[in-house]
Design a protein around this motif. Structure first.
Motif, mmCIF file in Angstrom:
data_model
loop_
_atom_site.group_PDB
_atom_site.id
_atom_site.type_symbol
_atom_site.label_atom_id
_atom_site.label_comp_id
_atom_site.label_asym_id
_atom_site.label_seq_id
_atom_site.Cartn_x
_atom_site.Cartn_y
_atom_site.Cartn_z
ATOM 1 N N ALA A 288 26.904 -23.085 -2.295
ATOM 2 C CA ALA A 288 26.481 -24.483 -2.157
ATOM 3 C C ALA A 288 26.610 -24.923 -0.717
ATOM 4 O O ALA A 288 25.802 -25.685 -0.214
ATOM 5 N N ASN A 289 27.625 -24.400 -0.077
ATOM 6 C CA ASN A 289 27.770 -24.782 1.332
ATOM 7 C C ASN A 289 27.548 -23.541 2.178
ATOM 8 O O ASN A 289 28.370 -22.645 2.241
ATOM 9 N N SER B 265 21.566 -30.497 -5.997
ATOM 10 C CA SER B 265 20.808 -29.884 -4.915
ATOM 11 C C SER B 265 19.657 -29.061 -5.487
ATOM 12 O O SER B 265 18.627 -28.927 -4.844
ATOM 13 N N SER B 266 19.849 -28.552 -6.679
ATOM 14 C CA SER B 266 18.769 -27.772 -7.275
ATOM 15 C C SER B 266 17.555 -28.620 -7.597
ATOM 16 O O SER B 266 16.427 -28.161 -7.506
ATOM 17 N N ASP C 54 26.591 -20.711 -13.421
ATOM 18 C CA ASP C 54 27.089 -21.512 -14.531
ATOM 19 C C ASP C 54 26.367 -22.847 -14.657
ATOM 20 O O ASP C 54 26.461 -23.499 -15.678
ATOM 21 N N ASN C 55 25.666 -23.202 -13.655
ATOM 22 C CA ASN C 55 25.016 -24.504 -13.672
ATOM 23 C C ASN C 55 23.648 -24.383 -14.347
ATOM 24 O O ASN C 55 22.774 -23.650 -13.905
ATOM 25 N N GLN D 75 13.518 -29.860 -2.189
ATOM 26 C CA GLN D 75 13.840 -29.072 -3.369
ATOM 27 C C GLN D 75 13.099 -29.591 -4.586
ATOM 28 O O GLN D 75 12.705 -28.862 -5.472
ATOM 29 N N ILE E 136 21.147 -26.316 -14.617
ATOM 30 C CA ILE E 136 19.974 -26.702 -13.845
ATOM 31 C C ILE E 136 19.577 -25.573 -12.911
ATOM 32 O O ILE E 136 18.420 -25.168 -12.827
ATOM 33 N N ASN E 137 20.598 -25.075 -12.226
ATOM 34 C CA ASN E 137 20.318 -24.006 -11.289
ATOM 35 C C ASN E 137 19.720 -22.802 -12.006
ATOM 36 O O ASN E 137 18.814 -22.149 -11.487
ATOM 37 N N PHE F 201 7.925 -28.598 -17.077
ATOM 38 C CA PHE F 201 9.136 -28.006 -16.504
ATOM 39 C C PHE F 201 10.007 -29.030 -15.774
ATOM 40 O O PHE F 201 11.193 -29.159 -16.030
ATOM 41 N N VAL G 69 16.120 -23.562 -12.763
ATOM 42 C CA VAL G 69 15.276 -23.500 -11.577
ATOM 43 C C VAL G 69 15.071 -22.059 -11.136
ATOM 44 O O VAL G 69 13.951 -21.611 -10.898
ATOM 45 N N GLN H 104 29.840 -28.691 -9.745
ATOM 46 C CA GLN H 104 28.778 -28.614 -10.741
ATOM 47 C C GLN H 104 27.665 -29.610 -10.430
ATOM 48 O O GLN H 104 26.486 -29.257 -10.346
ATOM 49 N N GLN I 94 9.905 -28.047 -4.665
ATOM 50 C CA GLN I 94 10.037 -26.682 -5.184
ATOM 51 C C GLN I 94 10.011 -26.710 -6.706
ATOM 52 O O GLN I 94 9.368 -25.889 -7.351
ATOM 53 N N CYS J 230 31.070 -20.333 -6.892
ATOM 54 C CA CYS J 230 32.024 -21.149 -7.640
ATOM 55 C C CYS J 230 31.659 -21.135 -9.128
ATOM 56 O O CYS J 230 30.625 -21.661 -9.518
ATOM 57 N N LYS K 229 22.352 -22.769 -1.420
ATOM 58 C CA LYS K 229 21.763 -23.603 -2.464
ATOM 59 C C LYS K 229 21.256 -24.876 -1.819
ATOM 60 O O LYS K 229 21.850 -25.350 -0.855
ATOM 61 N N PRO K 230 20.318 -25.503 -2.283
ATOM 62 C CA PRO K 230 19.513 -25.134 -3.435
ATOM 63 C C PRO K 230 18.612 -23.944 -3.125
ATOM 64 O O PRO K 230 18.108 -23.820 -2.008
ATOM 65 N N VAL K 231 18.440 -23.158 -4.091
ATOM 66 C CA VAL K 231 17.611 -21.971 -3.901
ATOM 67 C C VAL K 231 16.160 -22.403 -3.772
ATOM 68 O O VAL K 231 15.682 -23.247 -4.524
ATOM 69 N N THR K 232 15.510 -21.848 -2.787
ATOM 70 C CA THR K 232 14.091 -22.164 -2.634
ATOM 71 C C THR K 232 13.281 -20.903 -2.844
ATOM 72 O O THR K 232 13.802 -19.792 -2.799
ATOM 73 N N PHE K 233 12.050 -21.143 -3.047
ATOM 74 C CA PHE K 233 11.121 -20.040 -3.198
ATOM 75 C C PHE K 233 11.293 -19.040 -2.077
ATOM 76 O O PHE K 233 11.367 -17.836 -2.284
ATOM 77 N N GLN K 234 11.355 -19.610 -0.948
ATOM 78 C CA GLN K 234 11.320 -18.775 0.225
ATOM 79 C C GLN K 234 12.548 -17.881 0.329
ATOM 80 O O GLN K 234 12.441 -16.680 0.556
ATOM 81 N N SER L 259 23.784 -28.790 -9.289
ATOM 82 C CA SER L 259 22.566 -29.155 -9.995
ATOM 83 C C SER L 259 21.775 -30.199 -9.217
ATOM 84 O O SER L 259 20.546 -30.161 -9.211
ATOM 85 N N LEU M 118 7.294 -25.131 -9.502
ATOM 86 C CA LEU M 118 7.626 -24.246 -10.621
ATOM 87 C C LEU M 118 6.896 -24.645 -11.894
ATOM 88 O O LEU M 118 6.866 -23.924 -12.871
#
Lengths: 157, 1014
Positions: free
Chosen positions: B976-977, A90-91, B871-872, A29, B874-875, A44, B878, A84, A32, B916, B997-1002, A88, A36
């Motif tokens: 997330a899970n 995992s992101s 809500d996150n 990740q 970071i997410n 970024f 991204v 939360q 990834q 969530c 999650k985490p979200v990837t390009f793919q 984040s 970006l």
């Protein structure tokens, strides 16, 4: 290709990244995230990461305070916080932090106070480790950019 | 001595040795050889005259013949004799004395009588002696009385009368008379005494009596002891006939026993043995013990400890045996149990040691494995570093040459990783630690990718073919990595041993369960399907079929909403046996064939063994570890299938494996694909989609350089992208094949340029000329298909993929046209067409890049509106960034409520919804949105919250087109899970799909492709 210093720095960076990958601190990740980053948003990754750190520190502080009193611990709140943090983490690909979060969450789901506390400690440790390493990485990145700047800058502009 | 015995014989009276109390019992414990009369032997006296002499004869004989008996008797008799001779001697002496006295007295009497006779003669006439005596009687009568006190032996008679007078003689005679009488009296007394003595003698114990008493005591003692002892005592004669038996367990009458042998009495196991044993003792003449197991009908299964001793005659000959048996059944059983236990313990111990050994070995193996793992890890770590960094390098700006080099680097790195993984895999499979990870995958893609990968490293003039039958489901569930590994292994093997000709994969489903029930389910399609199957080699027909289907669908479904489209989509999937909500097993049979050197028959058995190759020659010539096939076989077997091989030397080999795969239920379809997809640009995707439709792939011999020709515009940053790029390249390469390019760098460059040109032209076509050749209505497309296909088949034999490429772009064009003319309808049509295609994904796959391009090119208001509910921070960052890179702009809200408000404000084409969230979570928001879509008004809860917005939004959304506003907005959950459970939750709550999650390009791209019609 690059300036000598920059090359060395890049090698160092890569080594550090590789290390982090192998230790499982980071996962794909993070790549990834790096993808970006482009000309339109050259910083970024570091921006995201610094927001991540800011947020996470808040969350960790909250978690710490939530776990201060064994008797009146709000586990649902802990769960929300953890979600939360997990989201984040995992992101940005902070794999190990996320894993610890998972364990933490499991402990909180069982209302296992001592387990939570232990997890929190591990979490803080992991977090600190991640933070130092990423700081290191960004520092190198900065240096690299500076070193490479001589070559790249004209090309960019 | 003989005399003694006669005496004994006479004394047969012997009160029998046996105690009286047992005599009356019907079954005696003591059985003695006393035929007939022995019952009386208890009454001592009566027996006297009994003929029992006969039966005693045996005992006599016994005592006579056997030394023991005789010596005992002799001793007793001697003792008795001694005592009694003494007594007899004394008595005789006395008798002698007495008789002497008597003679003396008689002599005297005679003298006196002489004198009297004389006197009588003298006085005969005058006096009668009687008269005289009569007178004298008184005197005499007095005298003896007086005299009685006088000593009897007074010989001097005192006669006071004058000698020689009559008086004197009278007196004298009287005196003598008296003496005589006294003597007689004494004699009588003595006689009496003698008689008494004799009588005494008689009453005194006879030797027999004494003997019998002794014997009786012995008998009682024995009886006392033996009363309850579980023993059998017996005596048998020379012929082993019972003469005597004492049996604690009498079951037989004595007449059944006495005089018979064991064999005559019993039958069953052990009888023969005891007989032989006794005989043996008889012969050897020495006592022996033995344990004998009996199993007779008489007393069941019992074990006796038998002691047999021979009985000798005085001459030293054996005349019989004594034997004693004791029931030791329990002891034997116990002993046997003990033995068994001991044995078990021993076995246990052996097992334990074995186990310990195994544990030890396992530990060793573990250690070895650990070492192997560490080692491979040690190798892997730096390698991953190299590969990872190479990938990162790939994200930087590189010119084409650098990128090519980088790709080589990546693929080599992957190869080495693969090798290490091989070794690890094998040890994993062998140790049972290998776990299969079931994921959804598309067999067609797998086959294609494997072939592409193989083609990438192909250095020979080989044709690589792939054919996937129509009956293979689009998606199945299985451990795709392993299946791929197997295929890759087999293919690379095939390539290695094939120098010319072709190598290929055939994949088809074999029915291990009756598929009829499923087919009956939608009979409408069955016929068509079957025709398709029949004509599956003929891709053009397949195409036309599908196209017909699609046109049919688009016409009949024009007025239906997205929902029903989906249903139809389901029905279509059914042709792939995909309709079941539950999981179903399909058996996939995969053949990997080649026209290589083949395998000699004798090498076949060892083919799948580790580190074995057909021959040492081969090993030298072709290299390799010899692990590949072993791994394949083990993997296939692990997955529940089997791997076989048929081969003909110099003609080729075919490796066939059959695998059970689950077919996923429809709902979860196309949510997450682990498969790499060819998504880089329009050509590629078009090709891949056509591949999936056709199920046939061909890779003509190509050259290395072409592999690395890549379109500059491609986003190629990760390994995954890299491989998909490779895919694309092979196909594009195939495309250029028709232009008969044959060599490396220049070719690739040329082709590159042509690729780029075609890409650009495509894009241009899409943009600029909406009325291209394929711009006609969908109905016409059928013809187009056929035409193009036929034409292409004419010129390049089986390279359908390239044909399809063209065709697909025409589809895209047409869809574009449609969209331009009537937006909604166009969307519908294209989405339907997407569904028509065999793979859910394939067409969208091809369409989204177009869309992307379009977006980047146009980047005006016509792009889709995407809402991100997350809500996150970071997410959000991204996701935003990714979307930006993908060419989309998104609105972001932070929770479900805000999402609803945003929906009320404006229209969105797609919603990414975090699950969530604070305030209102994604599930609830989705439910509310869905209920709005259905009912046309917002739920009370929301309405209350924002009255004003609702009305305004209502008017807004409903205003332009009621039908459209109520269209089902695709909502994609972001969880997330990504567990199945939460996926099910998402779907249950009305979400269309989910991205873990985490979200990837793919993931993002896939979703966009799938849910954003263009």
């Amino acid at each position: 290709m690059l300036g000598l210093g920059a090359a060395r720095l890049e090698a160092d960076m890569n080594r550090l990244m590789a290390l982090l990958f192998h230790q499982g601190v980071l996962d794909e990740q993070f790549m990834q995230l790096q993808q970006l980053q482009d000309e339109s948003s050259p910083n970024f990754v570091s921006e995201v990461i610094s927001i991540y750190f800011r947020e996470s520190e808040k969350l960790l502080k909250n978690l710490r305070s939530l776990l201060a009193d064994r008797e009146c611990t709000d586990y649902t709140k802990i769960g929300i916080h953890l979600n939360q943090l997990m989201g984040s983490s995992s992101s940005i690909g902070a794999k190990r932090v996320r894993t610890v979060c998972l364990a933490f969450r499991a402990a909180s789901e069982h209302s296992n106070w001592s387990g939570c506390l232990r997890s929190l400690e591990v979490l803080e440790h992991e977090y600190c480790y991640l933070k130092t390493k990423l700081h290191e990485l960004f520092q190198m990145e900065q240096h690299r950019v500076m070193a490479a700047g001589a070559r790249y800058h004209p090309a960019l502009s | 001595m003989g005399g003694e015995f006669t005496e004994e014989a006479d004394m047969e009276v012997l009160p029998s040795m046996w105690p009286e109390d047992i005599g009356s019992e019907a079954r005696k414990q003591f059985n003695m050889e006393q035929p007939g009369a022995n019952r009386d032997m208890l009454e001592d006296v009566t027996i006297k005259e009994d003929p029992s002499v006969v039966d005693f004869k045996r005992l006599l004989e016994l005592t006579n013949y056997s030394e023991k008996g005789s010596s005992q008797l002799t001793y007793l008799v001697k003792h008795w004799e001694y005592r009694h001779t003494n007594a007899v001697r004394l008595l005789n002496e006395e008798l002698n004395i007495l008789s002497k006295q008597r003679q003396e007295v008689e002599l005297k009497k005679l003298e006196i009588l002489e004198e009297h006779r004389f006197e009588d003669d003298k006085h005969a006439g005058s006096k009668r002696p009687v008269s005289i005596l009569e007178e004298a009687c008184d005197v005499w009568g007095r005298v003896p009385r007086k005299r009685n006190d006088v000593a009897a032996y007074n010989r001097n008679l005192d006669i006071d009368a004058e000698y020689d007078t009559a008086m004197y003689w009278k007196q004298r005679a009287l005196q003598l008379e008296k003496m005589l009488q006294e003597t007689i009296k004494r004699e009588d007394a003595l006689m009496q005494k003698l008689l008494e003595n004799i009588k005494n003698l008689e009453t005194q114990s006879s030797p027999v009596e004494e003997l019998s008493q002794i014997l009786k005591r012995a008998d009682n003692f024995l009886h006392f002891i033996l009363q309850t002892a579980p023993v059998v005592i017996g005596h048998q004669d020379k012929e082993l006939r019972y003469r005597f038996i004492y049996n604690h367990f009498p079951r037989l009458e004595e007449e059944d026993i006495i005089g018979k042998t064991d064999e005559e009495i019993f039958s069953g196991a052990g009888v023969k043995e005891i007989q032989d044993f006794k005989r043996e003792v008889l012969e050897r003449g020495s006592p022996a013990k033995r344990e004998i197991k009996f199993d007779t009908p008489l007393f069941g299964s019992k074990t006796f400890l038998i002691y047999v001793e021979p009985v000798f005659s005085k001459a030293g000959d054996t005349i019989g045996v004594n034997y004693m048996g004791m029931d030791v059944t329990d002891q034997v059983a116990r002993r046997e149990r003990m033995a068994k236990l001991r044995e078990e313990i021993a076995v246990q111990k052996a097992k334990e040691t074995e186990l310990n050994k195994t544990i030890h070995i396992t530990e060793e193996t573990m250690r070895a494995k650990q070492m192997l793992a560490t080692m491979s890890h040690e190798i892997r770590s730096p390698l991953t570093g190299v590969v990872g960094m190479a990938e990162i390098l790939g994200t930087t700006k590189l010119d084409r040459e650098q990128r090519q080099l980088l790709d080589v680097m990546l693929s080599s790195g992957d190869l080495v990783l693969q090798l290490i993984n091989d070794i690890l895999d094998l040890s994993k499979v062998e140790s049972g630690a290998m776990k299969l990870e079931d994921t959804k995958f598309r067999p067609r893609e797998v086959v294609r990718h494997v072939l592409q990968t193989a083609a990438a490293s192909l250095k020979k003039e080989l044709m690589l073919e792939g054919h996937v039958a129509d009956d293979v489901p689009v998606e199945v569930i299985g451990d795709v990595l392993r299946i791929r590994q197997i295929l890759t292994n087999l293919i690379s093997n095939a390539i290695k041993f094939t120098h010319e000709g072709k190598v290929g994969i055939n994949l088809h489903a074999v029915s291990k369960q009756c598929p009829g029930c499923q087919e009956r389910h939608n009979q409408g399609l069955t016929a068509a399907l079957q025709s398709t199957r029949l004509a599956k080699e003929n891709s053009s027909e397949t195409q036309s079929y599908i196209d017909r289907e699609s046109s049919h669908c688009s016409t009949c479904q024009n007025n239906l909403d997205q929902n029903s489209t989906e249903k139809h989509h389901l029905t279509n999937e059914d042709t792939e046996k995909h309709n079941q909500q539950y999981e179903k097993i399909v058996w996939l049979r995969c053949e990997v064939y080649d026209t290589g050197i083949g395998i000699p028959e004798k090498a076949l058995p060892s083919l799948f063994k580790k580190y074995m190759q057909a021959s040492a020659d081969h090993a030298r010539k072709y290299g390799g570890t010899g692990l590949g096939l072993a791994i394949c076989k083990q993997l296939v077997e692990l997955m529940g299938g089997n791997l076989t091989v048929t081969s003909k030397e110099h003609c080729g080999s075919t490796f066939t494996f059959v695998l059970p795969c689950k077919v996923p239920s429809k709902r979860e379809n196309s949510d997450d694909h682990d498969e790499n997809e060819a998504i880089s640009d329009s050509e590629i995707t078009a090709d891949s989609s056509s591949d999936e439709i056709n199920g046939s792939f061909v890779f003509k011999p190509l050259t290395r350089g072409t592999l690395f020709s890549s379109d500059g515009s491609m986003v190629c940053k990760t390994k995954l992208f890299g491989s998909s790029m490779l895919d694309a390249l092979h196909i594009s390469n195939g495309l250029s094949e028709s232009d008969s390019y044959s060599s490396n760098d220049c070719t690739s460059r040329k082709r590159l340029s042509s690729d780029r040109v075609s890409a650009i032209s495509d894009a241009k076509k899409m943009q600029a000329e909406p009325k291209g050749p394929a711009q006609q209505s969908l109905g016409h497309n059928v013809n187009d298909f056929g035409r193009i296909n036929k034409r292409d088949e004419g010129c390049q034999d089986s390279t359908n993929g390239f044909v399809m490429h063209k065709f697909d772009s025409s589809i895209m064009d047409s869809s574009r046209t449609q969209r331009n003319t009537g937006l909604q309808q166009g969307k519908m049509a294209s989405s339907e067409r997407a569904n028509m295609a065999e793979s859910v994904k394939s067409l969208p796959t091809c369409q989204s890049p177009t869309h992307e391009k379009e977006d980047t090119c146009m980047s005006d208001g016509s792009s889709f509106k995407i809402l991100l509910v997350e809500d996150n921070k970071i997410n959000v960052m991204v996701a935003q960034s990714m979307m930006r890179q993908l060419g989309h702009r998104i609105d972001v809200v932070n929770n479900g409520l805000e999402a609803i408000r945003a929906l009320q404000r404006s229209h969105y084409d797609l919603i990414f919804m975090d699950v969530c969230m604070p305030v209102m979570d994604g599930m609830q928001a989705t439910r509310l949105i869905r209920s709005f879509e259905e009912n046309g008004y917002w739920d009370a809860s929301v309405t209350n919250g924002n009255d004003h917005t609702m009305t305004s939004s209502d008017s807004l959304t409903h205003g332009p087109d009621a039908g459209q506003s109520r269209k089902r907005i695709p909502i994609i959950a972001m969880t997330a899970n990504s567990l199945a459970e939460s996926a099910a939750d998402c779907l249950a709550n009305g979400m269309d799909s989910f991205v873990s999650k985490p979200v990837t390009f793919q993931n993002l791209k896939q979703c966009l492709k799938q849910y954003l019609p263009c």
